[in-house]
Each structure stands twice: as structure tokens, then as C-alpha cells.
Scaffold this motif. Structure first.
Motif, PDB file in Angstrom:
ATOM      1  N   ILE A   1      13.270 -12.109   0.320  1.00  0.00           N
ATOM      2  CA  ILE A   1      12.765 -13.631   0.244  1.00  0.00           C
ATOM      3  C   ILE A   1      14.087 -14.518  -0.066  1.00  0.00           C
ATOM      4  O   ILE A   1      14.273 -14.387  -1.214  1.00  0.00           O
ATOM      5  CB  ILE A   1      11.521 -13.644  -0.670  1.00  0.00           C
ATOM      6  CG1 ILE A   1      10.387 -12.654  -0.083  1.00  0.00           C
ATOM      7  CG2 ILE A   1      11.094 -15.149  -0.669  1.00  0.00           C
ATOM      8  CD1 ILE A   1       9.399 -12.694  -0.953  1.00  0.00           C
ATOM      9  N   GLY A   2      14.453 -15.277   0.933  1.00  0.00           N
ATOM     10  CA  GLY A   2      15.434 -16.017   0.622  1.00  0.00           C
ATOM     11  C   GLY A   2      16.624 -15.109   0.375  1.00  0.00           C
ATOM     12  O   GLY A   2      17.040 -14.205   1.344  1.00  0.00           O
ATOM     13  N   ASP A   3      17.361 -15.308  -0.605  1.00  0.00           N
ATOM     14  CA  ASP A   3      18.656 -14.336  -0.811  1.00  0.00           C
ATOM     15  C   ASP A   3      18.245 -13.243  -1.624  1.00  0.00           C
ATOM     16  O   ASP A   3      19.184 -12.546  -1.784  1.00  0.00           O
ATOM     17  CB  ASP A   3      19.826 -15.295  -1.355  1.00  0.00           C
ATOM     18  CG  ASP A   3      20.452 -16.320  -0.479  1.00  0.00           C
ATOM     19  OD1 ASP A   3      20.063 -15.796   0.682  1.00  0.00           O
ATOM     20  OD2 ASP A   3      20.716 -17.363  -0.828  1.00  0.00           O
ATOM     21  N   LYS A   4      17.260 -13.140  -2.080  1.00  0.00           N
ATOM     22  CA  LYS A   4      16.774 -12.109  -3.298  1.00  0.00           C
ATOM     23  C   LYS A   4      16.133 -10.810  -2.553  1.00  0.00           C
ATOM     24  O   LYS A   4      15.064 -10.953  -1.852  1.00  0.00           O
ATOM     25  CB  LYS A   4      15.817 -12.650  -4.235  1.00  0.00           C
ATOM     26  CG  LYS A   4      15.330 -11.902  -5.345  1.00  0.00           C
ATOM     27  CD  LYS A   4      14.093 -12.307  -6.270  1.00  0.00           C
ATOM     28  CE  LYS A   4      14.008 -11.301  -7.227  1.00  0.00           C
ATOM     29  NZ  LYS A   4      13.069 -11.605  -8.041  1.00  0.00           N
ATOM     30  N   VAL A   5      16.548  -9.574  -2.824  1.00  0.00           N
ATOM     31  CA  VAL A   5      16.124  -8.496  -2.437  1.00  0.00           C
ATOM     32  C   VAL A   5      15.031  -8.354  -3.072  1.00  0.00           C
ATOM     33  O   VAL A   5      15.063  -8.064  -4.411  1.00  0.00           O
ATOM     34  CB  VAL A   5      17.049  -7.327  -2.207  1.00  0.00           C
ATOM     35  CG1 VAL A   5      16.328  -5.988  -1.772  1.00  0.00           C
ATOM     36  CG2 VAL A   5      18.188  -7.627  -1.490  1.00  0.00           C
ATOM     37  N   THR A   6      13.839  -8.147  -2.643  1.00  0.00           N
ATOM     38  CA  THR A   6      12.610  -7.798  -3.287  1.00  0.00           C
ATOM     39  C   THR A   6      12.011  -6.217  -3.298  1.00  0.00           C
ATOM     40  O   THR A   6      11.450  -5.844  -4.166  1.00  0.00           O
ATOM     41  CB  THR A   6      11.343  -8.766  -2.750  1.00  0.00           C
ATOM     42  OG1 THR A   6      11.007  -8.214  -1.377  1.00  0.00           O
ATOM     43  CG2 THR A   6      11.474  -9.990  -2.847  1.00  0.00           C
ATOM     44  N   SER A   7      12.539  -5.629  -2.132  1.00  0.00           N
ATOM     45  CA  SER A   7      12.230  -4.128  -2.211  1.00  0.00           C
ATOM     46  C   SER A   7      13.246  -3.529  -1.121  1.00  0.00           C
ATOM     47  O   SER A   7      13.609  -4.020  -0.173  1.00  0.00           O
ATOM     48  CB  SER A   7      10.829  -3.888  -1.624  1.00  0.00           C
ATOM     49  OG  SER A   7       9.955  -4.327  -2.404  1.00  0.00           O
ATOM     50  N   SER A   8      13.395  -2.321  -1.339  1.00  0.00           N
ATOM     51  CA  SER A   8      14.345  -1.547  -0.528  1.00  0.00           C
ATOM     52  C   SER A   8      13.924   0.010  -0.485  1.00  0.00           C
ATOM     53  O   SER A   8      13.247   0.572  -1.200  1.00  0.00           O
ATOM     54  CB  SER A   8      15.790  -1.788  -0.630  1.00  0.00           C
ATOM     55  OG  SER A   8      16.200  -1.230  -1.876  1.00  0.00           O
ATOM     56  N   GLY A   9      14.742   0.551   0.671  1.00  0.00           N
ATOM     57  CA  GLY A   9      14.096   2.076   0.766  1.00  0.00           C
ATOM     58  C   GLY A   9      14.660   2.675   1.989  1.00  0.00           C
ATOM     59  O   GLY A   9      15.479   2.413   2.498  1.00  0.00           O
ATOM     60  N   THR A  10      13.688   3.730   2.194  1.00  0.00           N
ATOM     61  CA  THR A  10      14.133   4.514   3.567  1.00  0.00           C
ATOM     62  C   THR A  10      13.048   4.730   4.438  1.00  0.00           C
ATOM     63  O   THR A  10      11.835   4.298   4.054  1.00  0.00           O
ATOM     64  CB  THR A  10      14.672   5.972   3.277  1.00  0.00           C
ATOM     65  OG1 THR A  10      13.631   6.672   2.342  1.00  0.00           O
ATOM     66  CG2 THR A  10      15.912   5.984   2.336  1.00  0.00           C
ATOM     67  N   HIS A  11      13.242   4.899   5.576  1.00  0.00           N
ATOM     68  CA  HIS A  11      12.080   4.922   6.579  1.00  0.00           C
ATOM     69  C   HIS A  11      12.227   6.127   7.548  1.00  0.00           C
ATOM     70  O   HIS A  11      13.143   6.525   7.857  1.00  0.00           O
ATOM     71  CB  HIS A  11      11.733   3.901   7.342  1.00  0.00           C
ATOM     72  CG  HIS A  11      12.929   3.372   8.158  1.00  0.00           C
ATOM     73  ND1 HIS A  11      13.306   3.722   9.513  1.00  0.00           N
ATOM     74  CD2 HIS A  11      13.855   2.403   7.707  1.00  0.00           C
ATOM     75  CE1 HIS A  11      14.633   3.045   9.863  1.00  0.00           C
ATOM     76  NE2 HIS A  11      14.793   2.210   8.864  1.00  0.00           N
ATOM     77  N   LYS A  12      11.103   7.170   7.784  1.00  0.00           N
ATOM     78  CA  LYS A  12      11.163   8.100   8.919  1.00  0.00           C
ATOM     79  C   LYS A  12      10.233   7.647   9.993  1.00  0.00           C
ATOM     80  O   LYS A  12       9.144   7.064   9.796  1.00  0.00           O
ATOM     81  CB  LYS A  12      10.605   9.245   8.107  1.00  0.00           C
ATOM     82  CG  LYS A  12      11.593   9.786   6.873  1.00  0.00           C
ATOM     83  CD  LYS A  12      10.858  10.897   6.215  1.00  0.00           C
ATOM     84  CE  LYS A  12      11.775  11.347   5.061  1.00  0.00           C
ATOM     85  NZ  LYS A  12      10.930  12.469   4.349  1.00  0.00           N
ATOM     86  N   PHE A  13      10.641   8.205  11.066  1.00  0.00           N
ATOM     87  CA  PHE A  13       9.804   8.011  12.379  1.00  0.00           C
ATOM     88  C   PHE A  13       9.125   9.261  12.981  1.00  0.00           C
ATOM     89  O   PHE A  13       9.808  10.285  12.738  1.00  0.00           O
ATOM     90  CB  PHE A  13      10.709   7.435  13.408  1.00  0.00           C
ATOM     91  CG  PHE A  13      11.371   6.233  13.124  1.00  0.00           C
ATOM     92  CD1 PHE A  13      10.649   5.048  12.535  1.00  0.00           C
ATOM     93  CD2 PHE A  13      13.066   6.424  12.904  1.00  0.00           C
ATOM     94  CE1 PHE A  13      11.616   4.027  12.158  1.00  0.00           C
ATOM     95  CE2 PHE A  13      13.734   5.376  12.252  1.00  0.00           C
ATOM     96  CZ  PHE A  13      13.149   4.172  12.072  1.00  0.00           C
ATOM     97  N   ASP A  14       7.887   9.084  13.560  1.00  0.00           N
ATOM     98  CA  ASP A  14       7.384  10.064  14.195  1.00  0.00           C
ATOM     99  C   ASP A  14       7.201   9.573  15.581  1.00  0.00           C
ATOM    100  O   ASP A  14       6.242   8.783  15.956  1.00  0.00           O
ATOM    101  CB  ASP A  14       6.205  10.728  14.048  1.00  0.00           C
ATOM    102  CG  ASP A  14       5.602  12.060  14.547  1.00  0.00           C
ATOM    103  OD1 ASP A  14       6.176  12.154  15.853  1.00  0.00           O
ATOM    104  OD2 ASP A  14       4.817  12.537  14.203  1.00  0.00           O
ATOM    105  N   SER A  15       8.089   9.858  16.660  1.00  0.00           N
ATOM    106  CA  SER A  15       7.960   9.338  18.070  1.00  0.00           C
ATOM    107  C   SER A  15       7.107  10.030  18.765  1.00  0.00           C
ATOM    108  O   SER A  15       6.716   9.476  20.192  1.00  0.00           O
ATOM    109  CB  SER A  15       9.447   9.176  18.709  1.00  0.00           C
ATOM    110  OG  SER A  15       9.982  10.582  18.614  1.00  0.00           O
ATOM    111  N   THR A  16       6.616  11.087  18.591  1.00  0.00           N
ATOM    112  CA  THR A  16       5.631  11.800  19.407  1.00  0.00           C
ATOM    113  C   THR A  16       4.191  11.263  19.494  1.00  0.00           C
ATOM    114  O   THR A  16       3.426  11.847  20.135  1.00  0.00           O
ATOM    115  CB  THR A  16       5.441  13.196  19.015  1.00  0.00           C
ATOM    116  OG1 THR A  16       4.938  13.409  17.577  1.00  0.00           O
ATOM    117  CG2 THR A  16       6.779  13.941  18.985  1.00  0.00           C
ATOM    118  N   LYS A  17       3.853  10.334  18.637  1.00  0.00           N
ATOM    119  CA  LYS A  17       2.433   9.826  18.268  1.00  0.00           C
ATOM    120  C   LYS A  17       2.331   8.497  19.194  1.00  0.00           C
ATOM    121  O   LYS A  17       3.288   7.696  19.557  1.00  0.00           O
ATOM    122  CB  LYS A  17       2.240   9.311  17.038  1.00  0.00           C
ATOM    123  CG  LYS A  17       2.409  10.429  15.799  1.00  0.00           C
ATOM    124  CD  LYS A  17       1.270  11.690  15.974  1.00  0.00           C
ATOM    125  CE  LYS A  17       1.339  12.683  15.149  1.00  0.00           C
ATOM    126  NZ  LYS A  17       1.023  13.095  14.065  1.00  0.00           N
TER     127      LYS A  17
END
Length: 148
Positions: free
Chosen positions: A69-85
């Protein structure tokens, strides 16, 4: 309210990026890299006014995401996908900031420079369509690729 909006934005951050097939994974991953600016946000069936989200962005770098939000990181992390759905699905794990320790379940669609994501903030169930309803703990967002 701003913390709740930030958490909602975090949830939606990952909803955008999942490969269509193993062969297309690199193309989709490449297509989603960079920064996306939120255009709309709906939570539990209620639209959040644009003035509350206009400074919110999500940046994808490899398998990582960061919501600002603006210049402040409020959350971060990783993501995984399932492209078969169908629709394409993703799991977003928040490792820093608001929602830390939460894995949220979502769906997304990508159309050029436009991204739509729907995510359940509780991690208990994955949305099956791009909509929210009262008390669903579901967020629907649209974002546009930010101009450099």
C-alpha cells in the motif's frame, strides 16, 4: 478497516498467477511477473471504495509475491499453482506481514494486462466461481499491469 483491506489485498495477490499446462507454465509465469495495480476489490459481497485500494499493488517475482500500500509492504510470501483445474487455482502462503502463517486458496484468470482473482481468506475452501457473498470470507479483485 485499512488492516482488513490490506489482508484482502494480500489474499488476492496470488490469485492471478497459475499456468494453464505444464508446457505453458513458463509462459504464464513470465506473463504475470511484475507489478499489478488494483482496480476493484469486493469482500463478502461488498465493494470496497476505490479510494481505499488505489495505492495497492502486488508484485510477482518468480514464485514470490509482495503486496504494498503505497511504498509499504503489508504482506509477502509464496504461491503455488495447479494448472490442471478449471478455473485455474492457486495457493498463497503468507510468510511475512498481515496474515502471516495463513495459506489462502483461490482461483484466477489472466487476460493480457488484466488479472482477476478470487480467494478464500480462511484457507478452508477454494472458491469455485468469481464472486463473493455475505460472510463467505471471500475476496474478488481485478488488477491491471502497472505502467513502468
Amino acid at each position: 478497516m485499512s488492516h482488513r483491506v490490506a489482508l484482502l489485498c494480500t489474499a488476492l495477490v496470488v490469485a492471478v498467477f497459475a499456468p494453464a499446462r505444464a508446457a505453458d507454465e513458463k509462459d504464464d509465469k513470465k506473463a504475470t511477473q511484475g507489478t499489478w495495480a488494483y482496480e476493484t476489490l469486493e469482500w463478502n459481497g461488498k465493494k470496497i471504495p476505490f479510494n481505499q485500494i488505489k495505492m495497492t499493488t502486488v508484485t510477482f517475482d518468480g514464485d514470490k509475491f509482495a503486496i504494498k500500500i503505497g511504498d509499504k509492504v503489508t504482506s509477502s510470501g509464496t504461491h503455488k499453482f495447479d494448472s490442471t483445474k478449471s478455473p485455474k487455482t492457486f495457493d498463497a502462503t503468507v510468510t511475512e506481514g498481515e496474515g502471516r502463517g495463513t495459506t489462502m486458496l483461490g482461483i484466477y484468470k489472466l487476460d493480457g494486462d488484466n488479472l482477476t482473482g478470487c480467494i478464500n481468506l480462511t484457507g478452508r475452501e477454494r472458491p469455485t466461481e468469481f464472486k463473493t457473498t455475505e460472510n463467505s470470507e471471500t475476496v474478488l479483485m481485478t488488477a491491471k499491469r502497472a505502467k513502468k
